[in-house]
Design a protein around this motif. Structure first.
Motif, PDB file in Angstrom:
ATOM      1  N   THR A  95     -19.004  -1.497 -16.865  1.00  0.00           N
ATOM      2  CA  THR A  95     -19.409  -1.160 -15.101  1.00  0.00           C
ATOM      3  C   THR A  95     -20.778  -2.059 -15.040  1.00  0.00           C
ATOM      4  O   THR A  95     -20.765  -2.886 -14.438  1.00  0.00           O
ATOM      5  CB  THR A  95     -19.135  -0.120 -15.173  1.00  0.00           C
ATOM      6  N   VAL A  96     -21.436  -2.148 -16.458  1.00  0.00           N
ATOM      7  CA  VAL A  96     -22.882  -3.088 -15.840  1.00  0.00           C
ATOM      8  C   VAL A  96     -22.254  -4.563 -15.987  1.00  0.00           C
ATOM      9  O   VAL A  96     -23.699  -5.907 -15.801  1.00  0.00           O
ATOM     10  CB  VAL A  96     -23.847  -2.650 -16.660  1.00  0.00           C
ATOM     11  N   LEU A 100     -14.702  -4.192 -14.703  1.00  0.00           N
ATOM     12  CA  LEU A 100     -13.755  -3.261 -14.540  1.00  0.00           C
ATOM     13  C   LEU A 100     -13.118  -3.326 -14.336  1.00  0.00           C
ATOM     14  O   LEU A 100     -12.098  -2.768 -14.654  1.00  0.00           O
ATOM     15  CB  LEU A 100     -14.675  -1.863 -13.520  1.00  0.00           C
ATOM     16  N   SER A 101     -12.093  -4.150 -13.170  1.00  0.00           N
ATOM     17  CA  SER A 101     -11.295  -4.897 -12.760  1.00  0.00           C
ATOM     18  C   SER A 101     -10.187  -5.400 -13.836  1.00  0.00           C
ATOM     19  O   SER A 101      -9.632  -5.469 -13.320  1.00  0.00           O
ATOM     20  CB  SER A 101     -11.629  -5.697 -11.533  1.00  0.00           C
ATOM     21  N   GLU A 102     -10.549  -5.994 -14.269  1.00  0.00           N
ATOM     22  CA  GLU A 102     -10.272  -6.240 -16.004  1.00  0.00           C
ATOM     23  C   GLU A 102      -9.163  -5.330 -16.124  1.00  0.00           C
ATOM     24  O   GLU A 102      -7.951  -5.628 -16.583  1.00  0.00           O
ATOM     25  CB  GLU A 102     -10.489  -6.971 -17.046  1.00  0.00           C
ATOM     26  N   VAL A 103      -9.266  -4.386 -16.336  1.00  0.00           N
ATOM     27  CA  VAL A 103      -8.839  -3.282 -16.544  1.00  0.00           C
ATOM     28  C   VAL A 103      -8.172  -2.422 -15.932  1.00  0.00           C
ATOM     29  O   VAL A 103      -6.480  -1.643 -15.631  1.00  0.00           O
ATOM     30  CB  VAL A 103     -10.101  -2.153 -17.969  1.00  0.00           C
ATOM     31  N   ARG A 107      -9.202  -1.774  -7.101  1.00  0.00           N
ATOM     32  CA  ARG A 107     -10.082  -0.630  -6.569  1.00  0.00           C
ATOM     33  C   ARG A 107     -11.547  -0.484  -6.911  1.00  0.00           C
ATOM     34  O   ARG A 107     -12.007  -0.185  -6.453  1.00  0.00           O
ATOM     35  CB  ARG A 107      -9.288   0.356  -7.544  1.00  0.00           C
ATOM     36  N   THR A 108     -11.537  -1.665  -8.587  1.00  0.00           N
ATOM     37  CA  THR A 108     -12.635  -1.973  -8.359  1.00  0.00           C
ATOM     38  C   THR A 108     -13.366  -3.085  -8.109  1.00  0.00           C
ATOM     39  O   THR A 108     -14.938  -3.305  -8.784  1.00  0.00           O
ATOM     40  CB  THR A 108     -13.226  -1.600 -10.064  1.00  0.00           C
ATOM     41  N   GLU A 371     -11.987 -10.929 -13.404  1.00  0.00           N
ATOM     42  CA  GLU A 371     -10.988 -11.441 -13.730  1.00  0.00           C
ATOM     43  C   GLU A 371     -10.137 -10.036 -13.392  1.00  0.00           C
ATOM     44  O   GLU A 371     -10.615  -9.272 -12.952  1.00  0.00           O
ATOM     45  CB  GLU A 371     -10.674 -11.788 -14.842  1.00  0.00           C
ATOM     46  N   ILE A 372      -9.049  -9.964 -12.222  1.00  0.00           N
ATOM     47  CA  ILE A 372      -8.370  -8.839 -11.523  1.00  0.00           C
ATOM     48  C   ILE A 372      -7.129  -8.457 -12.300  1.00  0.00           C
ATOM     49  O   ILE A 372      -6.452  -9.785 -13.021  1.00  0.00           O
ATOM     50  CB  ILE A 372      -8.400  -8.559 -10.566  1.00  0.00           C
ATOM     51  N   LYS A 373      -6.896  -7.433 -13.328  1.00  0.00           N
ATOM     52  CA  LYS A 373      -5.612  -7.408 -13.861  1.00  0.00           C
ATOM     53  C   LYS A 373      -4.483  -7.187 -12.683  1.00  0.00           C
ATOM     54  O   LYS A 373      -4.774  -6.305 -11.522  1.00  0.00           O
ATOM     55  CB  LYS A 373      -5.159  -5.836 -13.835  1.00  0.00           C
ATOM     56  N   ASN A 374      -3.612  -8.281 -12.496  1.00  0.00           N
ATOM     57  CA  ASN A 374      -2.007  -8.345 -12.135  1.00  0.00           C
ATOM     58  C   ASN A 374      -2.598  -9.021 -10.942  1.00  0.00           C
ATOM     59  O   ASN A 374      -1.442  -8.725 -10.064  1.00  0.00           O
ATOM     60  CB  ASN A 374      -1.458  -6.789 -11.480  1.00  0.00           C
TER      61      ASN A 374
END
Length: 824
Positions: A95-96, A100-103, A107-108, A371-374
């Motif tokens: 978070t810090v 989060l978006s890598e996982v 939505r994050t 980085e964003i998952k998918n």
């Protein structure tokens, strides 16, 4: 037909068998990450053996053997944190870091974007080099303990460390000292509420036709008033009367709190002459957003300076609230005004430049890739002015108050690359008396706290944390977004630590704080204009003054007190023309329902008890009343006031400075009185209650509406699984009681308890080992563990567990002892 039936039975049996096998496989995989607390193991990174004794509540008591150092004990704490809260720690770190978006995917993204712009993690990395040698050594050893557990998980295939890792499989990077400092900054973010107040004040000032009504709906805490502020349209002309705010990310993972959900707490202490036992007393219950598991983790550390025990936060190697043999400490959010929004005027010919007191200057900038998952990654351009980072319009509705040709920057004390707060936290644990603890507090930067202390002879309150120094010529005294290019609006460093409020051994023998106003100072020497409490403090004062001397149990009684001073104040005002004035009415009619409601409330003492109907009737009534009072003046902006504003309603019904004008509905021809609106609002409330809970008012239970929502931040949204991971409980208390349970304010369940005391502790220094503490869930973050929610029912019932430094007592009922030997 018989053949078909047999085949259908075989198919059904096969499906059932496959489901059972599948459930068994899931359980087996998930259970592999349950830690073994009773073992001997050799791990790298230690200089001497460490022993972790888990008492019967699974509280780790961490001892170093002969020749061990404090660093070895911090190693043991890191190992214990990683055993029980690995998933929680990794999510907080992501978070810090804005990762989060890598996982979690798209939505994050907005959360990551906001955190990247604040740049907290890079600032934490820079702060590592500013720490003293002792603090740095503690962080290095603590990190080594976490990493040793990670190595153990990998070597022994221990279910990836947490069941969530099977659903969100991603590598876990080794823990570093900067990670712990970053989590302190994340805590500061969660406890900060000044941005929200500045933006809302600006939006309301734009909306109101009569600006003299602004102090009604957003009043100062009682005390000497402030001089008039300029209209926001004078500072920034051309803004729209109402602009819909860009939505903040609505996810449990977001650390950006809505207004009213920033930090809160209670803490109080008694001197020996006000204690029945002749020793000092201290009670503390910090309030934060509820979750499963809670943010708190109980632990005991045996340091060279003696044992310390209390509440830690996984990822941070310090007792944040607790005691040693000789001293106890507790905190509340100070509400110090340590944030300002500045509007930066862009160069119309070059938007890479902004206006400063010395002319136009180029923003500092650098790219940052999320980085964003998918999904394809996105690139942000992070920018900073001299005042602070440039923030997007989605942050608490900034877009609605940012004029064309401007961008908003944030000045905040936590945005320091020289953050020594960790040093202060660790030195506080080693302090032997009040004076040493006050000296340790000077190095604390953020979040600003009221630190209440009690040693065996003295009590004290000291506000710690950096408070910015503003000039007397500041245009709006930090209460509205300001013109960033004017020199008089800018900060002039940090106010001297000695100027922070301080009270030592008051003559009355009792001091405390419920987030109430501490003192009145003229601007710019003030602490804040916006305080967290104007209500609970009155009930606290009464409870403290009704006894000549106090005991541990009377302090516990005060922590669990659920009587609402607010209800006792408002009901006689809003019902003044309604009590026992109606004629006979038929059963089931609206008039009869109103009579029943008024009869119940007239006999009620204001206790927000979970088993009573009156708290629900009262809460629904004042909520409906406030909505009717403000809807025509504020229109769609009325939805920003999700909780009742007691001072506003009191001002209206006492007609302070003509505040009764809010009762007249401007769009209607008749002139409505405040009694008219009170009656209409009560009818509104009773219709809502009937639709949701049934028409029998005497059968209502406040606890059915006021459920504590301790939900898992990720799995709590998954169908079926949420029944295993979420902890829901009926609770007493309310928004303005000492046993505070702040409601969500969000439909369809506006009274759910979402923000409360996740930790309670009461310390008695006439017999320190008789002290007690509790958390709201349990020690483990693993939902298959019996320690996941074993404290939840105790917490709900107002019970505690022993808070003892007696090593023999811990060993006598230990659920496991882990002995860690150094391994080269």
């Amino acid at each position: 037909m018989g053949l078909l039936f047999r085949w259908l039975m075989r198919l059904a049996a096969t499906l059932i068998l496959m489901m059972v096998l599948g459930a068994g496989l899931v359980y087996f995989l998930a259970s592999q990450s349950l830690p073994d607390y009773d073992k001997d193991i050799a791990l790298p990174g230690l200089s001497a053996p460490v022993e972790i004794v888990r008492d019967n509540a699974n509280v780790p008591h961490i001892f170093g053997s002969f020749g061990a150092s404090d660093e070895d004990v911090f190693y043991g704490l890191g190992y214990a944190h990683a055993q029980d809260r690995l998933w929680q720690m990794t999510v907080l770190r992501r978070t810090v870091q804005g990762r989060l978006s890598e996982v979690f995917g798209t939505r994050t993204v907005e959360v990551d974007s906001l955190l990247r712009r604040l740049d907290l993690y890079r600032l934490a990395q820079q702060s590592v080099n500013q720490l003293d040698a002792g603090t740095k050594a503690a962080l290095i050893s603590y990190s080594a303990g976490i990493n040793a557990r990670l190595g153990e998980i990998n070597d022994q295939a221990l279910g990836r460390g947490a069941p969530e890792m099977f659903l969100f499989n991603t590598p876990i990077a080794p823990w570093q000292p900067a990670d712990s400092i970053a989590l302190m900054k994340l805590l500061a973010l969660k406890q900060s509420g000044q941005i929200q107040n500045e933006v809302l004040r600006a939006r309301v000032s734009l909306m109101l036709d009569d600006l003299s009504r602004l102090p009604d709906i957003l009043p100062d805490a009682p005390g000497t008033g402030m001089t008039a502020l300029p209209e926001y349209t004078e500072l920034f002309p051309g803004l729209r009367r109402y602009a819909e705010a860009t939505e903040m990310p609505k996810t449990a993972l977001s650390p950006f709190q809505a207004r009213g959900l920033a930090g809160a707490s209670n803490v109080w202490a008694a001197s020996p002459h006000r204690s029945a036992s002749g020793g000092t007393l201290l009670a503390n219950d910090p309030h934060m957003e509820l979750s499963a598991p809670t943010v708190w983790y109980l632990a005991r550390l045996e340091l060279a300076t003696g044992g310390v025990i209390g509440a830690t936060m996984p990822g941070i190697p310090a007792i944040m609230a607790g005691r040693s043999e000789n001293m106890g400490w507790g905190t509340t959010a100070s509400y110090a005004d340590d944030q300002d929004i500045f509007m930066e005027k862009l160069n119309p010919n070059n938007h890479q430049e902004y206006l400063t007191p010395n002319g136009y200057k180029r923003f500092k900038s650098r790219p940052s890739i999320i980085e964003i998952k998918n999904q394809k990654p996105i690139t942000l351009v992070l920018r900073w002015s001299e005042n602070g980072p440039i923030m997007p319009g989605s942050l608490h509705g900034l877009s609605t108050v940012t004029p064309p040709g401007h961008v908003a920057s944030l000045a905040w004390s936590a945005l320091s690359p020289d953050d020594s707060s960790m040093t202060a936290a660790i030195n506080l644990m080693r302090s032997q008396n009040v004076q040493e603890a006050i000296v340790a507090g000077e190095q604390y930067i953020a979040p600003s706290q009221n630190l209440v202390l009690a040693d065996r002879n003295s009590i004290a309150l000291k506000t710690v944390g950096a408070i910015p120094q503003r000039t007397a010529q500041n245009q709006n005294q930090g209460r509205l977004p300001n013109q960033g290019w004017r020199r008089e609006n800018r900060w002039n460093g940090r106010a001297p630590y000695a100027a922070n409020p301080q009270f030592i051994d008051p003559r009355g023998g009792i001091l405390g704080n419920t987030n109430n106003k501490l003192l009145q100072r003229p601007f710019p020497h003030h602490v804040s204009f916006d305080w967290g409490d104007t209500q609970r403090v009155h009930r606290w004062r009464k409870l403290m003054q009704t006894r000549q001397v106090h005991t541990r149990d009377s302090f516990i009684e005060a922590q669990l007190d659920s009587v609402s001073y607010t209800a006792r104040t408002l009901l006689p005002l809003i019902g003044a023309d309604l009590w026992f004035t109606s004629s006979a009415a038929l059963d089931g009619s609206p008039e009869r329902q109103r009579q029943i409601a008024l009869r119940l409330l007239s006999e009620w003492n204001g206790e927000m008890n979970e088993h009573m109907p009156e708290p629900l009737i009262y809460a629904a009534w004042v909520r409906a009343l406030q909505k009717r009072l403000i809807i025509d003046e504020l229109g769609p902006l009325a939805g920003e006031f999700k909780h009742i504003e007691p001072l506003f309603i009191e001002r209206v019904y006492r007609n302070v400075d003509g505040a009764a004008a809010w009762c007249d509905v401007r769009q209607s021809s008749p002139i409505e009185t405040c009694a008219d609106l009170a009656k209409l609002a009560l009818d509104d409330a009773l219709v809502w209650i009937s639709d949701k809970y049934g028409p029998t008012l005497e059968a209502l239970r406040w606890g059915d509406a006021h459920q504590a929502t301790q939900d898992h931040e990720i799995l709590g949204e998954v169908p079926l699984l949420r029944f295993f991971v979420n902890i829901r409980q009926s609770t007493s208390g309310g928004d303005n009681t000492l046993q505070r349970g702040l409601s969500s304010g969000e439909d369809p369940n506006p009274f759910q308890n979402v923000h409360a005391a996740g930790y309670r502790g009461v310390y008695d220094f006439s017999d320190p080992d008789s002290s007690v503490f509790i958390t709201s869930t349990g020690q483990s973050g693993h939902f298959l563990s019996r320690y996941y929610d074993d404290m939840a029912q105790l917490w709900r019932r107002g019970e505690y567990i022993p808070m003892s430094l007696d090593a023999d007592l811990a060993r006598a009922a230990a659920v496991g002892v882990t002995r860690i030997q150094p391994r080269q």
